[in-house]
Design a protein around this motif. Sequence first.
Motif, short mmCIF file in Angstrom:
data_model
loop_
_atom_site.label_atom_id
_atom_site.label_comp_id
_atom_site.label_asym_id
_atom_site.label_seq_id
_atom_site.Cartn_x
_atom_site.Cartn_y
_atom_site.Cartn_z
N LEU A 90 47.25 -32.22 20.44
CA LEU A 90 46.25 -32.71 19.51
C LEU A 90 46.70 -34.07 19.00
CD1 LEU A 90 45.73 -29.53 17.29
CD2 LEU A 90 44.25 -30.34 19.13
N PHE A 91 45.80 -35.04 19.05
CA PHE A 91 46.13 -36.36 18.55
C PHE A 91 45.12 -36.75 17.51
CE2 PHE A 91 47.65 -35.97 22.85
CZ PHE A 91 48.97 -36.39 22.73
N LEU A 92 45.62 -37.22 16.39
CA LEU A 92 44.73 -37.68 15.34
C LEU A 92 44.95 -39.18 15.18
CD1 LEU A 92 42.86 -37.22 12.85
CD2 LEU A 92 44.98 -37.19 11.56
N ASN A 93 43.93 -39.93 15.43
CA ASN A 93 44.03 -41.39 15.34
C ASN A 93 45.30 -41.90 16.03
OD1 ASN A 93 41.68 -41.25 13.91
ND2 ASN A 93 42.64 -41.53 11.90
N GLY A 94 45.56 -41.38 17.21
CA GLY A 94 46.70 -41.87 17.99
C GLY A 94 48.03 -41.26 17.60
N ARG A 95 48.03 -40.29 16.69
CA ARG A 95 49.26 -39.65 16.28
C ARG A 95 49.25 -38.20 16.74
NH1 ARG A 95 52.09 -40.99 11.89
NH2 ARG A 95 50.37 -42.10 10.95
N HIS A 96 50.36 -37.78 17.35
CA HIS A 96 50.42 -36.38 17.77
C HIS A 96 50.58 -35.51 16.53
CE1 HIS A 96 52.80 -32.74 18.80
NE2 HIS A 96 51.80 -32.63 19.65
N ILE A 97 49.79 -34.48 16.41
CA ILE A 97 49.92 -33.59 15.26
C ILE A 97 49.93 -32.13 15.71
CG2 ILE A 97 48.78 -35.12 13.59
CD1 ILE A 97 46.30 -33.17 13.96
N ARG A 98 50.40 -31.28 14.79
CA ARG A 98 50.29 -29.83 14.96
C ARG A 98 49.37 -29.37 13.85
NH1 ARG A 98 51.58 -27.33 18.89
NH2 ARG A 98 53.38 -27.96 20.06
N ASP A 99 48.47 -28.48 14.17
CA ASP A 99 47.58 -27.99 13.13
C ASP A 99 47.18 -26.57 13.45
OD1 ASP A 99 45.60 -29.22 10.81
OD2 ASP A 99 44.75 -27.54 11.92
N HIS A 100 47.59 -25.65 12.58
CA HIS A 100 47.34 -24.24 12.85
C HIS A 100 45.87 -23.93 12.95
CE1 HIS A 100 51.47 -23.25 12.77
NE2 HIS A 100 51.64 -23.69 11.55
N ALA A 101 45.08 -24.53 12.06
CA ALA A 101 43.65 -24.23 12.06
C ALA A 101 43.02 -24.68 13.38
CB ALA A 101 42.97 -24.90 10.88
N LEU A 102 43.37 -25.87 13.83
CA LEU A 102 42.75 -26.36 15.06
C LEU A 102 43.24 -25.55 16.26
CD1 LEU A 102 42.76 -30.20 14.42
CD2 LEU A 102 40.91 -28.55 14.11
N GLN A 103 44.50 -25.12 16.21
CA GLN A 103 44.97 -24.29 17.31
C GLN A 103 44.28 -22.93 17.31
OE1 GLN A 103 48.95 -25.25 16.58
NE2 GLN A 103 49.22 -26.21 18.56
#
Length: 641
Positions: free
Chosen positions: A252-265
């Motif tokens: 998952l990338f948010l505005n070019g930044r890799h992120i972890r997000d439980h809700a999105l997963q």
Amino acid sequence: MPSIRPLSQSLINKIAAGEVIERPASVLKELMENALDAGATRIDVSVADGGLALVRVADNGAGIPADELPLAVAPHATSKLAEADDLARIGTLGFRGEALASIGEVSRLVLRSRTAAGQGGAEIEVVGGAAGPTAPCGCPVGTTAEVHNLFFNTPVRRRFLRTPQTEFGHASEAFTRIALAAPAVHFTLRHNDRQVLDLPAAEAWTERIAAVAGRELAEHLIAVESADGPVRIRGSAAHPSYSRSNNRMQYLFLNGRHIRDHALQHALAEAYRGLLTVGRYAIAFLRIEMPPDMVDVNVHPTKLEVRFQDASRLYSQLLSTLRSKFLTTDLTVRVESAPAEDASAGHDAGRAAQLRQELVDWAKGKMASWPAGSALTPGDLTPDPSPGGRGENVAPGALPWPPELGPSQAPGERRPLELTRLDPGRWAPGEGLCGRPTDQVPPEPGSPATARPLLALQVHNRYLVTESREGVTIIDQHALHERILYEHLRARIAAGGIETQSLLVPEPVDLSPAEAAAALEDRELLARLGLRIEPFGGDTVLVAAFPAMLANMNPAEVLHALLERLVAGRRKPEREDMLDDLLHTIACRAAIKAGDRLSPGEIEALLQERHLVHDAHHCPHGRPTALVFTREELDRQFRRT
Ligand code: ADP
Ligand code: MG
């Protein structure tokens, strides 16, 4: 109690460093992010000994003026924020002004840089938090940061590091995430003296995905896209026939930044619900773009987690984007496609089903050939060397098929399963009733099928229900078969190894950099499992030999499954565990699946094998293979007592 004192700056920095810099991969991430923030179009990363000895990141970005070098390595100094309001609209990857100071605190950091306007380059060295003077040096425009001997002055951290191979695995994952986030930038990665990756600037994101995750996966991605006001989601999700046993391939990338997000997963898992078997995770590459003021990235020291202004709306957007795409995509096409003929489609599910059938046939032949209660003898697991497999194994007469029950039981052996003896005729209209479709099995000469007792009822093509001495036993067919295969494999390994079949034409398999590193460094372990691989250049390896018992399966698929376990990062001393882990993986792959309709003979064979297994009550994953409902319990439930 000692009196309260302010902490020294050095101690403050060390504590801060502990938050940001956990291992070599964290260094690599921070340095690469700085390079991207500086507008670099080329970033060369080189790592020695998994990053324990050296992490070097060289970029061709804007560079740092000589007089600002001391500030660059000072804590809480940044060029990326000016006033508090800027925090609400962060457009750069860094902004805390902490990374270089933290790194310098726990290593020997050398920073060399030159701007386009500068006369020449300049360098500064920081050792354990002490910065030296700035000195002129020759270097091209851009910045090179070298981090030597990470954690040399923090032995506690150093002790927590894993082997160089494992650390390199983490580092290459960090590299991959950043390379995925910035497809227009040319990246290279070297480990020790080996070039591991060369990723030229890509025009399309899928090109970059193919370069890091392998072409085969890239060809089975489903493109998704949606917009909800200013929030855009774009990217691709893998066909359900491609999945993983963990969620690490959910990018998952948010505005070019890799992120972890439980809700999105969670949204991702929801979207794939019913398409993947339990315990499998979807593979996805998703980019979310939204105005920076709709998200707070300042909630986590490494900025891995962020806080969305409207998290539930984003959740729904992602879920509906994927769901609506899956609804309009014929995901079942491969399951229904005609098998056999198109041998070229190595990966299609029709072929997979056929292979599975062959395996079931083979297993059934093998099982039938083991006399009940007999000990394992070498050769039991050697599949029929003839390529087709199917047919030869079940030739009537060649093997006792269907296996004899009862009378052939070894004398004195306790019979764990008291088998139901129902008259099949009474159940004729029943669905999934074992014992009925006898016309589908080659009847054993001289033994009319109708005379055979009913052993168990297969329900939902998943469970076998039998009568046992204590009451009623419900068996999970996959779990039991998996356990049986696992025990056999273990016995084989103990007896000197799994039979290997050399491939006539070695098969090249594309791997991810982390997988390739693990594959080559753990060659010997894989060889013990009967899988011989050779380097082939880049991240491709050649499979030269294959476990004979998996002869009908796709080498690429098996290798991926095994490497997944290796990459998951075990310490070297636990090799026996690792081997065990890999055996589980092989057993799971080879076992009949939930959903496989079994013939009466197969059910018999499975039940017969049950006694040979040391722990028939649990599959290798620890799930129960069988549940027992005691007669007392049944009596109580039916209020007979
Ligand atoms: P941050 O990235 O949060 O600002 P860092 O400690 O990572 O903090 O970097 C401090 C400053 O050093 C940055 O703000 C930037 O001005 C400068 N800098 C660091 N790395 C680079 C680089 N590779 N190219 C240009 N400037 C850099
Ligand atoms: Mg930074």
